[in-house]
Every structure is written in C-alpha cells, then in structure tokens.
Design an enzyme around this catalytic site. Structure first.
Site, PDB file in Angstrom:
ATOM      1  N   CYS A 280      37.854  48.686  42.333  1.00  0.00           N
ATOM      2  CA  CYS A 280      38.647  48.952  41.125  1.00  0.00           C
ATOM      3  C   CYS A 280      38.033  48.301  39.891  1.00  0.00           C
ATOM      4  CB  CYS A 280      40.094  48.508  41.284  1.00  0.00           C
ATOM      5  SG  CYS A 280      40.972  49.400  42.548  1.00  0.00           S
TER       6      CYS A 280
ATOM      7  N   HIS B 141      39.538  44.500  36.384  1.00  0.00           N
ATOM      8  CA  HIS B 141      40.109  45.390  37.393  1.00  0.00           C
ATOM      9  C   HIS B 141      40.786  46.539  36.649  1.00  0.00           C
ATOM     10  CE1 HIS B 141      42.924  46.660  40.566  1.00  0.00           C
ATOM     11  NE2 HIS B 141      42.194  45.982  41.434  1.00  0.00           N
TER      12      HIS B 141
ATOM     13  N   LYS C 240      48.655  38.840  47.531  1.00  0.00           N
ATOM     14  CA  LYS C 240      47.365  38.147  47.434  1.00  0.00           C
ATOM     15  C   LYS C 240      47.545  36.644  47.460  1.00  0.00           C
ATOM     16  CE  LYS C 240      45.222  41.747  44.587  1.00  0.00           C
ATOM     17  NZ  LYS C 240      44.295  42.513  45.421  1.00  0.00           N
TER      18      LYS C 240
ATOM     19  N   ASP D 149      45.088  38.005  33.886  1.00  0.00           N
ATOM     20  CA  ASP D 149      45.333  38.668  35.164  1.00  0.00           C
ATOM     21  C   ASP D 149      45.010  37.633  36.246  1.00  0.00           C
ATOM     22  OD1 ASP D 149      44.963  39.938  37.574  1.00  0.00           O
ATOM     23  OD2 ASP D 149      43.812  41.614  36.747  1.00  0.00           O
TER      24      ASP D 149
ATOM     25  N   GLN E  61      43.648  37.206  41.383  1.00  0.00           N
ATOM     26  CA  GLN E  61      42.670  36.575  42.272  1.00  0.00           C
ATOM     27  C   GLN E  61      42.710  35.058  42.204  1.00  0.00           C
ATOM     28  OE1 GLN E  61      40.991  37.867  44.621  1.00  0.00           O
ATOM     29  NE2 GLN E  61      41.497  39.989  44.126  1.00  0.00           N
TER      30      GLN E  61
HETATM   31  C1  LIG Z   1      41.716  40.986  39.467  1.00  0.00           C
HETATM   32  C2  LIG Z   1      42.796  41.909  39.949  1.00  0.00           C
HETATM   33  N1  LIG Z   1      43.698  42.372  39.088  1.00  0.00           N
HETATM   34  C3  LIG Z   1      44.695  43.186  39.464  1.00  0.00           C
HETATM   35  C4  LIG Z   1      44.829  43.584  40.762  1.00  0.00           C
HETATM   36  C5  LIG Z   1      45.956  44.511  41.108  1.00  0.00           C
HETATM   37  O1  LIG Z   1      46.892  43.884  41.902  1.00  0.00           O
HETATM   38  P1  LIG Z   1      48.011  44.767  42.644  1.00  0.00           P
HETATM   39  O2  LIG Z   1      47.259  45.894  43.290  1.00  0.00           O
HETATM   40  O3  LIG Z   1      48.609  43.831  43.610  1.00  0.00           O
HETATM   41  O4  LIG Z   1      48.956  45.249  41.607  1.00  0.00           O
HETATM   42  C6  LIG Z   1      43.900  43.126  41.710  1.00  0.00           C
HETATM   43  C7  LIG Z   1      43.970  43.516  43.127  1.00  0.00           C
HETATM   44  O5  LIG Z   1      43.945  44.656  43.547  1.00  0.00           O
HETATM   45  C8  LIG Z   1      42.854  42.271  41.300  1.00  0.00           C
HETATM   46  O6  LIG Z   1      41.953  41.807  42.161  1.00  0.00           O
END
Ligand SMILES: Cc1ncc(COP(=O)(O)O)c(C=O)c1O
Ligand SMILES: Cc1ncc(COP(=O)(O)O)c(C=O)c1O
Lengths: 425, 141, 425, 141
Positions: free
Chosen positions: A383, A138, A241, A215, A218
C-alpha cells in the site's frame, strides 16, 4: 526508538522480566505447523500482529458477561458495557498520553481515523489551502487527501524521501507556505521501518501555523507513546497492529481542535437534538462516534494495552533490534546474489520492519517459497505505490518482527531466502 | 505443495519468456494492474482484418506465474480472437477456481502447468492477469 | 412476517427442532444473576442481541488459528484469513439473497453502511434532488441525509407516521416527484416494531425512477432476507443486532449501482493504482472497503448466520410472537394505570419490539426499577427523536424480545412493571 | 441497591417540585438537553444587580432524579450566583464520580439524597443536568 512511559494504565497482569519463551507461550498460534509440518515463523507483524490469549480472553469475557449496547441504557449489563468501553478509552488515553480521555475517538482502524480527519478537519479547509504528505505514505494517508482535493480543491504536496528511505524533512522549509494547513505523515514507515523526525515536522508546521497528523499504525506496537511530547495534533492507530482485535482503532486529536470541528458520520450517539431537518451535535468524543461503536473490540484493545504494560519495552526493543540486526546482516551478505535492503541499513531510528528487493525475483515468488519454510512474509507494494514507483520497484518483500520473534525465526527466514534465491535467480 | 507451484514446467515457461518485448507498431496496447500486489502486464497486439491477432508482445512486471502465463500467450495467441481467448481464460479460471479439468491437449495444453495454483487463491490473479490484458488489447477498436 | 429462505449457507451446525431451553443453553450470559441475586431477563434485544457460544468460539478460533491481514498476503495464514473473510461475504450474500456476493460490502455497522450510501450515492445527487425519509427513522437514517443536505443542497422530505406507529405509505404518491432520487426508510421500526410496507415504497420509488434504501438493523435477527424479492436497491445491517460481533455490519447494494459509484473512504485495498496526486479505484466491493476490514468480526458474523440457519425460523417467530402477545396484553391491562403501547396493538406486520409510555413516570425510572427485578429494558428516545417529538413524548420504555426469551421473562417484566408503577405513579 | 436510588427523600424532593413552573418575566431562560435520554430541563431566572438569583423556576421533562435535583435548586437557588452554584455542582459531581463527601449540612444538605446514584454512572447526568441549566441561565448576560 525513544519510549515514553505515561502513568501505568490500570490493573492488568503482573509484569515479568522479558522472556521470549514466556511471551510466546501466550500466543498459541505461534505453535502452528504450516502445511501440517513446518513450524510457523511469523514475520508479517507489520500487516497484523498476533493476539495474546490475555486479549482473546478479555474479548470473550466481555461478550459472555457484559454484552449490551453502550451509553443509552440504565440496566446492569448496559452499565457494565458502558463502564468497560469507558475504561478502554481511558487506557488508550494513557497509552498515548493524551491530555484528556475525551480526546480519544474510537474508530474502526487507522484508515477510518485518517478519513475522519480528512473530512472533519478537511471541512474547515478552503480551495488553495495546502496539505503536505510524503512520498513514503501508506495509501491510507494519501487517498483521503486526494479525495479531499477532489472535493474541496486543496493543494496536495509531498515531502520527498531520501535514498535511505526516510522522509526528507530537510525539504520541508521549501514546501511549507502560509497556505499550509496540515502536514500529514507517517510516524514509522511500513516499508522502510524508518522513524520520522517528528520534531522537524512539527517545527516546520508551527512556523506557518499548520497542524500535524501522524499515522501511528506502525509505531503503536512498539510501546507507549507521548503525543504531548511529540507536539502533534492528530494521531491514528489500529488495534490489529498492536496485539488487539481487528475492527477497532483510535484517533487522538487535541481537544481544542476537536471541539470546533463538525461531525463526519451521522447517526445515533453523536447528536444533541434531532429534528427532521436539522440536528445539533454532541460534545467530543461522542460527536465523532456515530452509531454503535466497536464495543467488544475497544475492550479488547484496552486489554491489549494492559498486556503491553506487562512487557518491559526497553528489553523487548533490544530483543527485536538484535534480531533485526541479524536480518539486516543476513540480507547484506546476500548482496552478491541481487538482494538489496530498501530502507536504513542499520537499526538506528528504525523499527524492525525490513523490506528488500531481489534482482530478477518477484516478491510474490519469494514469499510463496518462504511459506513452504513456514516463514510468513509479505510481498507487494505494501500500500505504498508512490514509494515503490519512485524507486522503480514493482514491489518488495518485507520481514517485520514483533517481540515474540526469535533467533529461530531469523534462521528460518535466512535459510529459506537462500533456498528461494537458488530456485528463482 | 509449494514446490508443485514452481515445478519445472512453470519455471521453464517463465524463463522462455515467449513474446516478451514490444511491437514496433502495435494496433493496440493495454496495461493492466493487479491492485493487490502491484503487478503490471502490458500487451501490444497487431490485429488483422478478421480481428485475429497477427502479432503479440508483452512486458511483465510480475511474478513467475504471471511471466509463465504471459509466455504461454506469447507462444500461442497468434490467430486467436478476443472471443476465443475469452474461452481459454474461462477454461483456465475453471481449473483454478473449481478444479475443473484443464486443457490437456491442443495448443493451450501448457496451461495445465498451472493446475497446482488452484489451491492458492491469492495467486489466481497472477495467472489470469495476462489474459485480461491480451483480451482487452484484442478488443480495442 | 414473511420469511424468505435462500439457499442454505454452508455447513454450520445441525438444525434441531426449536427448543427454547436448548437455545438458551447456548447463551451462558442469560444465566447471569443481576446484583448477584435476581436472574437476568434480557429484553433489550433491539439495542443489541446476545451472542451464542458458537459465534464466540468462531471468533476466538479465527484469531487463534487463522489470524492475518487479508487480501494482500500469499503466506498460509494470510490465505486462511482471506478465505475465511471471503466465506463470510458469501454467507451474508446468501442470507440476504443478493444477486452476487460482490454486492456485499462489510462495514462497521448499519450506521457506517448508511453513511457510505449517503456519501457515495449522495455524490451523484445535485442540489434540489430529493431524498425521502420517514418520521419513524432512527437517527442513523436521518442525520447522514441531513449532512448530505448541508453538503449538496438536496431536499429532505419525510413520510408521516400513522397513529399506529407505521410509516404512512399512503402519503407517498403526494411526496414523490421527478426530483426524487432515493427513498430511505427503515424496514422495521426500532420503536414501534412495525414492519414497513416495502412493496408500496418500492412502487412509489419506481414510479419516478428513484432508488430505495432499507435500514434493516431491526429486521436482520428475524431470519433470512430476500433483497431480490423486496425489490430494493440498498440494504443495511449490523452484526451486533443479529447474534454476531460488534464492530461489523454490511451494506448490500445492487451491483449495477455500486459499480458506477465513486468511493467513500480512501485507503489501502480500495485502489487500483495510486500516484501522489491521483488514484484509480478497485472493483466492487473492494472499492468501498478502505483499510483493513473488521476481519475477525466478519468471520464471527458469518458464524452467526450459520448459527441462525440452525434455527427453525417459523417456529422461533411463533414463539416470540406468543410472548409478545402476552406483553401487549399485559400492557393493555395496565391501561387504567397510565400505560400506553406506542405502536401497533397486535403482532400483525410487526416484530416483538414493544415501546410503551407511562403517564407521570419517566422511562429511566421505569427501566431502573425493572433492573432491580433483573429485567433489562431500554428507555429514552431510542435514537428516534422526531418520532417521539411528533407524539409529544419525552421518551418511551421498550421491551424487545429475541428467540431465547421465555414466559419467565414476560412474567418478570409484567410483575416488575406493576411494582414500578406502584412506586412511581 | 435500586431501592436506595429511589429512597423516600428523593421521591419526596421530586414530588414537592419546588420552583416548578415558569416566571412571568425572566431575565434569562436556558434549556438543556441530555442527548442520551432526551431529557430536557428549562430554567427561568431573574437576576439582581449583584448577579444573584432573585427568582427561579423550572420545567423538567425528565426522570425522578432530574426532578428531585431541580426541586432542590428551586428551593435553594435564591441568592446564589453562577459561581456559587458552580461550586455546589462541583461538590455534587465529586460525590457522584468519586464518592467524595456530600454537603451534609448547610442549605444544600438535601443533595446527600443523591449519594446512592454514585454507583450508577448512567444516571449522573440526570442529577447534574438541572445544575447545568441553572448555571447557564445565571451566567447569561
Ligand atoms: C503506515 C500505515 N498506515 C496505515 C495503515 C492502515 O491501517 P488499517 O488498515 O488498519 O486501517 C497501515 C496498515 O495497513 C500502515 O502500515
Ligand atoms: C432501526 C435502526 N437503524 C439503525 C441503527 C444503527 O445501528 P448501529 O448502531 O449498529 O450502526 C439501529 C440501532 O441502533 C436501529 O435500530
């Protein structure tokens, strides 16, 4: 997916058997009629999960009965707020099975958690040091390292992805060197749903003395975690999430690492002493929580963890896996109409996040048409542009399931997709 | 209301793909991305001495709305300048953002097919992106 | 205090005449019985204000009816959430009278807003460039500049404070040089309540081409602002100090400055294109909002602004000033028992934030004893150690008023203080 | 419940200020700050050859609880080592954090006066800070 269960976290409501109707009843938003007529089929859980009333109640109750700033006050409301915030930290520590609750830093989300590491841990890296990410990341786990590269001259390497949409850990031995300081990868892909072979990542990192960041955005909604068993060094999650509020997330970091890192953001609460020209830093975790934290949101996240503890995770995972199997089978059946699953073909080592491409149809058109069937999907690059670029895809459509989804959601999705294909292709 | 988005006119415009392709010797080429969805539109132009578009072609990695919009440009942009296209875009934007009246006659009348998009803010960019690309291309020195 | 009224912001509830009982009825927490028996007298509004039901309702309603991730989705809930988030931005832009709503960046609070400037604007500074703060600053407007100093070798200077507890703008002409790039000061002190002479600060800054940042955390609850009339370049606020949720705040920055600044945090939503090694940046404000923003909290903050629009600010300011006058007079009357107001003696160019010291009694003891009277005060250095150091104070006690306070609150405070003094001194 | 915090014993301990002041020739001096409230405690010690405290004095910029705690140390720390003070602090912390039993007899029995503080987490540090300072001072090489 292996689910580790740490010591159960605090009181929370009573745990019933897994009963999807009973679960749904706790999420009134799921009864929404889209366009005033079609039932909502919410399959956009990878973008954000819905929040149960239990959490909304906790959020409101906190602000309506215990609202105050934390840490600095001795009056009754301040003590209540401080206790509630501390209890949320304990719950998160238990959910992740941290060694110590001081290893939990509340942030505004996964993105800010990873930026914190890229700055605080990043400050300890020198030009030429290597950070290894993957092609599946991401942007939140890519761009912070690119910014560090621009600032500090580190080298950025990427683990390739297999055609199945998994991080190709077999490539790691070739990638790690004695300059490798960190491997930062996703625990679960937000596109392909693949669960990363963390053991292989940790092994490769340890072979050269590097650290590992996962990370977990998910992964976090799919039941308790065990960072000790995973053997990693940093773990990042987002409240929104995992059935919790937006505006909050957490970073877990190994105590002995956090203790020697410099702060990232400056402000109130993260200092020991301040003079006009110099300051000294507070202990962990305060050092990394500059300013008034997202207090009510952390309390809500704690409530979300309590709520998740009421769920039988094994039964819930079986439930969503069965639905996901139907989605995968349905997409496979549409193969002759140009539909392709982007990611593993079955539910092994995978969460129910399912991206697909359709020859000749753009994800936005598919998602828009599905919306007229009440089905909420997400379309685009999610993303994860490098992954889509690698697969020569402008974007994909994605159906992502949570434990409150039902066969009716899958039916609506497959019927709606059939309809969209007939109009678009 | 969704079906309105994908009414026959829009589908036909997209399918006709007027001006799709590449020019052999463009005087300018511009690619524009929509960061939110990853759509990408490339416009090739050949400008004449009056800064008017002489030839135009586009490649669209985008949705039906984006394709339809590019197709309208492909059909109508010849003879236009960056300024005149800007004016068309402003009219189109007005229609999308505030329900202002669309160009109902003249060469750009086809744009009225996008009127139902006004209720879907997230799709406005899909329609506007090709204009952004062609205007930038027409402006290039 | 001069109150500027920009175009009223959106629908919001109907505006009644100012009636403190009616206002209090909207804050059920104010009816709390402390220790189960004494009524709450909440005088800790500078730390965090309470939230009206109108805002709590809006927060819950958003999550219960429009919850989705923003910007990336085309389904109905995603459009609703995106619209709600955009509407919140518009409301904040109107509240601050920004030139353009794209100048509003949602952050997690004032602290993160200032850190954003210290990093993004800070990245444009060179070693030897000067940033001028004041001795009155909150740590949130000091430490980020110290961190920048450590990173980039800038020079940090501080405007002295007058004995009355005001930023001594008369010293500015001596302090500014042609290396001065920014003057970053508080709009209103969270200790002395003094309102800064912004015009003098702006004049000094403009005389050498420097920019001005105002820390508006303590100003924002006192009615609409006008950044255009103030003539500054950056303005930072926190939601939790303006009747809104925790976990959200905003930075306003002049468009032409923001447009040329590099991003601070990396992640989703702030990019234009991402490849494995490089990225390009989205336009303002997206460039500065990496990751999922505090969506529900921004919506709640928008509701707080709507709610504030229902209040007659002039009447409300007169109401709190009258109460503050009583507090100041009461403290003055206790002068012979060692009580000293730390800050201006009357309500001219001042908000109702009133710090005081007591010879021989520690603020924590005072606050603890006042708590037994139901009075919520705050004691300590209030994240302003340099100011306390300068005045040779270990800390102060602070009573800070909001529009829902009453004469009963002032009575309880003065009686409680009398009691505490008799026990402690 | 508040009055319990400031019962006579605590007020007397604070007022007595045992050991308040500075030592002319300390072998070690340590200052500890509480970042949350700005309290500051300085302990001077003179250690003997056995690493026992021979003389002790403190300066407290802090609340009644902090003063009272320092006063108990001022009265009782002579003859103690860093380790033995650590053990006392652990007992005290146990009493504050989890309502464990306080030392009800022996030289540290006075600490029982802090039992009511256990209900006020924000004040635990006030009581513990002087112990932190004296232990660090006793440990200094
Ligand atoms: C795998 C992953 N990493 C990071 C993020 C970023 O999370 P956030 O937008 O809540 O900071 C997301 C979701 O958007 C994600 O799916
Ligand atoms: C003047 C001032 N600046 C900055 C801050 C920091 O605000 P926050 O903690 O909400 O980031 C505060 C409040 O704590 C304040 O009073």
């Amino acid at each position: 997916m292996t689910l580790h269960r740490p010591t159960p976290s605090g009181p929370g409501p009573q745990k019933p058997l897994f009963d999807v109707a009973a679960v749904r009843a706790q999420f009134p938003i799921l009864a929404t009629l889209i366009h005033g007529k079609v039932p909502l089929h919410y399959l956009d859980n990878a973008a954000t999960t819905q929040v149960p009333d239990y959490v909304l109640d906790a959020v409101r109750r906190h602000d309506a009965t215990s609202r105050a700033n934390v840490k600095r006050g001795v009056h009754t409301l301040a003590e209540m707020a401080t206790d509630a915030y501390a209890a949320a930290r304990t719950k998160m520590a238990q959910y992740l099975n941290a060694f110590d609750e001081r290893e939990i830093i509340f942030t505004s989300g996964t993105t800010s958690a990873i930026n914190l590491v890229a700055n605080a841990f990043g400050a300890t890296l020198a030009a030429g040091d290597e950070v290894i990410v993957s092609e599946l990341e991401h942007h939140s786990n890519l761009v912070p390292w690119q910014l560090l590269k621009a600032r500090a001259g580190i080298k950025l390497k990427a683990i390739p992805v297999t055609d199945e949409g998994r991080i190709d850990v077999a490539a790691l031995p070739r990638l790690v060197t004695d300059r490798t300081r960190l491997i930062a990868v996703t625990h679960v892909s937000n596109v392909t749903g693949a669960i990363t072979d963390v053991a292989a990542v940790v092994r490769a990192a340890r072979s050269v003395g590097a650290r590992v960041l996962l990370d977990g955005a998910q992964r976090a909604s799919h039941g308790p975690l065990d960072v000790q068993a995973l053997g990693v060094d940093f773990y990042a999650v987002s409240g929104h999430k995992m059935f919790g509020p937006s505006g909050v997330g957490a970073l877990w970091g190994r105590g002995e690492i956090l203790e020697v890192l410099p702060p990232f953001l400056g402000g109130g609460e993260m200092i020991r002493t301040v003079t006009l020209q110099e300051s000294t830093w507070a202990d962990v975790p305060a050092r990394f929580e500059a300013g008034t934290p997202p207090i009510t949101q952390a309390v809500g996240l704690g409530a979300a963890i309590d709520w998740m503890e009421t769920i039988d995770n094994v039964a819930a995972a079986a439930h969503t896996a069965k639905l996901a199997d139907r989605v995968l089978a349905g997409l496979r059946a549409l193969g002759n109409r140009g539909v392709r699953v982007i990611g593993p073909a079955n539910m092994e080592r995978r969460v129910p996040v399912i991206a697909f491409a359709v020859d000749g149809a753009h994800p936005h058109d598919i998602c828009q048409m599905l919306d007229s069937h009440g089905v909420a999907l997400r379309g685009g690059h999610h993303c994860a542009q490098p992954f889509h670029e690698r697969n020569n895809l402008a974007g994909t459509s994605r159906a992502s399931l949570a434990l409150y989804n039902t066969d009716a959601d899958v039916d609506a999705f497959l019927n709606g997709l059939d309809d969209a294909l007939s109009k678009l292709t | 209301m969704i079906d309105a988005l994908y009414q026959k006119d829009v589908m036909r415009l997209a399918a006709s793909a007027k001006g799709a392709g590449k020019l052999p010797t463009p005087t300018a080429t511009v690619t524009v991305d929509n960061p939110l969805c990853g759509d990408r539109v490339t416009f090739d132009v050949v400008m004449d001495a009056d800064k008017r578009i002489q030839e135009v072609a586009h490649t669209v990695k985008g949705c039906v709305l984006c394709q339809a919009s590019a197709s309208v440009i492909g059909a109508e942009a010849k003879g236009e300048t960056a300024e005149s296209l800007n004016a068309v875009r402003d009219t189109l934007r007005g229609m999308l953002k505030s329900g202002a009246t669309a160009p109902t006659d003249g060469k750009w009348a086809a744009l009225v097919a996008f009127a139902p998009v006004s209720g879907h803010k997230s799709r406005h960019e899909c329609v506007l992106l090709p204009f952004e690309a062609v205007i930038q291309a027409a402006k290039k020195p």
